[in-house]
Design a protein around this motif. Structure first.
Motif, short mmCIF file in Angstrom:
data_model
loop_
_atom_site.label_atom_id
_atom_site.label_comp_id
_atom_site.label_asym_id
_atom_site.label_seq_id
_atom_site.Cartn_x
_atom_site.Cartn_y
_atom_site.Cartn_z
N ARG A 1 0.82 -0.98 0.02
CA ARG A 1 -0.22 0.10 0.11
C ARG A 1 1.00 1.02 0.09
NH1 ARG A 1 -5.59 0.42 2.35
NH2 ARG A 1 -6.09 2.51 1.91
N ILE A 2 0.41 2.33 -0.67
CA ILE A 2 1.01 3.68 -0.52
C ILE A 2 0.72 4.35 0.51
CG2 ILE A 2 1.78 5.73 -2.12
CD1 ILE A 2 2.64 3.34 -3.27
N LEU A 3 1.50 4.70 1.27
CA LEU A 3 1.22 5.51 2.75
C LEU A 3 2.17 6.54 2.69
CD1 LEU A 3 -0.32 5.33 5.32
CD2 LEU A 3 1.56 3.97 6.24
N ALA A 4 1.63 8.00 2.36
CA ALA A 4 2.28 9.24 2.66
C ALA A 4 3.15 9.13 1.45
CB ALA A 4 3.10 9.30 3.99
N GLY A 5 3.01 8.64 0.33
CA GLY A 5 3.82 8.55 -0.87
C GLY A 5 4.96 7.61 -0.83
N LYS A 6 5.03 6.75 0.31
CA LYS A 6 5.93 5.76 0.23
C LYS A 6 5.14 4.31 0.25
CE LYS A 6 9.01 8.08 3.49
NZ LYS A 6 10.01 7.95 4.54
N HIS A 7 6.01 3.28 -0.27
CA HIS A 7 5.42 1.96 -0.32
C HIS A 7 5.70 1.18 1.26
CE1 HIS A 7 4.82 1.36 -4.50
NE2 HIS A 7 5.93 2.25 -4.57
N ALA A 8 4.53 0.83 1.59
CA ALA A 8 4.41 0.23 3.15
C ALA A 8 3.76 -1.10 3.06
CB ALA A 8 4.10 1.10 4.12
N VAL A 9 4.13 -1.59 3.88
CA VAL A 9 3.38 -3.05 4.26
C VAL A 9 2.41 -2.76 5.40
CG1 VAL A 9 3.30 -5.68 4.77
CG2 VAL A 9 5.07 -4.53 2.91
N ILE A 10 1.25 -3.05 5.43
CA ILE A 10 0.51 -2.76 6.69
C ILE A 10 -0.23 -4.13 7.24
CG2 ILE A 10 -1.65 -1.47 7.52
CD1 ILE A 10 0.28 0.48 6.54
N THR A 11 -0.12 -4.22 8.61
CA THR A 11 -0.55 -5.28 9.27
C THR A 11 -1.48 -4.97 10.53
OG1 THR A 11 1.55 -6.55 8.71
CG2 THR A 11 -0.07 -7.40 10.47
N VAL A 12 -2.58 -5.33 10.76
CA VAL A 12 -3.48 -5.07 11.75
C VAL A 12 -4.04 -5.85 12.43
CG1 VAL A 12 -5.76 -3.78 12.07
CG2 VAL A 12 -4.39 -2.99 10.00
N HIS A 13 -3.48 -5.95 13.79
CA HIS A 13 -3.94 -6.91 14.68
C HIS A 13 -5.09 -6.05 15.70
CE1 HIS A 13 0.00 -9.11 14.43
NE2 HIS A 13 0.10 -7.85 13.60
N GLU A 14 -6.09 -7.13 15.85
CA GLU A 14 -7.16 -6.30 16.80
C GLU A 14 -7.31 -7.13 18.07
OE1 GLU A 14 -11.55 -4.67 15.61
OE2 GLU A 14 -11.14 -6.73 15.11
N VAL A 15 -7.29 -6.60 19.17
CA VAL A 15 -7.73 -7.15 20.55
C VAL A 15 -9.08 -6.48 20.96
CG1 VAL A 15 -7.05 -7.60 22.88
CG2 VAL A 15 -5.26 -7.56 21.09
N LYS A 16 -10.08 -7.42 21.35
CA LYS A 16 -11.35 -6.97 21.64
C LYS A 16 -11.66 -6.85 23.16
CE LYS A 16 -13.47 -9.38 17.73
NZ LYS A 16 -14.60 -10.24 17.37
N ASP A 17 -10.83 -7.49 24.13
CA ASP A 17 -11.00 -7.10 25.53
C ASP A 17 -9.82 -6.88 26.29
OD1 ASP A 17 -12.65 -6.43 28.12
OD2 ASP A 17 -12.94 -8.32 28.18
N PRO A 18 -9.34 -5.58 26.45
CA PRO A 18 -9.82 -4.30 26.18
C PRO A 18 -9.65 -3.97 24.74
CG PRO A 18 -7.71 -4.02 27.30
CD PRO A 18 -7.95 -5.57 27.57
N TYR A 19 -10.35 -3.43 24.06
CA TYR A 19 -10.16 -3.09 22.54
C TYR A 19 -8.84 -2.08 22.34
CZ TYR A 19 -11.18 -2.17 17.75
OH TYR A 19 -11.20 -2.34 16.62
N ILE A 20 -8.08 -2.86 21.49
CA ILE A 20 -6.81 -2.26 20.89
C ILE A 20 -6.68 -2.74 19.71
CG2 ILE A 20 -4.45 -2.16 21.33
CD1 ILE A 20 -5.75 -0.76 23.68
N LEU A 21 -6.28 -1.58 18.79
CA LEU A 21 -5.98 -1.94 17.51
C LEU A 21 -4.64 -1.46 17.22
CD1 LEU A 21 -7.62 -2.55 14.84
CD2 LEU A 21 -7.48 -0.07 14.22
N ARG A 22 -3.73 -2.63 16.88
CA ARG A 22 -2.37 -2.43 16.76
C ARG A 22 -2.03 -2.26 15.18
NH1 ARG A 22 2.04 -6.34 16.23
NH2 ARG A 22 3.94 -5.30 16.99
#
Length: 147
Positions: A1-22
């Motif tokens: 994905r292009i992020l701020a004009g740079k090529h980046a690999v994005i990974t998203v981890h989700e914890v539900k309790d307590p809710y944290i999006l890493r």
């Protein structure tokens, strides 16, 4: 994905309790991994920003006319759009996850950008803003001067 004009690999981890999006973004140009943690409130504010923008773009003339009517009735800080009650925020509140809703996750990932803080590259969610609470709106109205 292009992020701020740079090529980046994005990974998203989700914890539900307590809710944290890493969110982990690997900057392929520099070879560095950057991490951003968002809590439930952060996610709601990012989704709310998008809902607000969509509502304003849907019909700018109707938005302005309705806002003017409400301002005449309720004061200058009322708007047609009710913060944190748009379709994206309500879907997130109902589902309690982004993993099952790709468009919602895309709103969050699209808000990411690289920035520099104290000489270090950091990852930020750039569209975040805090809407005024109704208590703050009442206080603000009370401090206005009429001339």
């Amino acid at each position: 994905r292009i992020l701020a004009g740079k090529h980046a690999v994005i990974t998203v981890h989700e914890v539900k309790d307590p809710y944290i999006l890493r969110i982990v973004a690997f900057d392929t140009e520099v070879g560095r991994e950057l991490v951003l943690y968002l809590n439930k409130r952060d996610v709601l504010l990012l989704l709310d920003t998008r809902d607000s923008e969509i509502a304003a773009q849907a019909s700018p003339d109707a938005w302005a006319a309705a806002s003017l009517r409400e301002m005449e009735q309720d004061g200058p800080h009322q708007t047609v759009y009710k913060h944190l009650e748009g379709p994206s925020t309500m879907r997130f509140r109902t589902m309690h996850t982004l993993a099952e809703d790709a468009p919602l996750l895309d709103v969050i990932v699209s808000s990411l950008s690289f920035s520099v803080w104290q000489g270090h590259q950091i990852l930020v969610a750039s569209e975040m803003r805090v809407p005024m609470s109704s208590h703050q709106q009442q206080e603000h109205r009370g401090t206005q001067t009429i001339s």
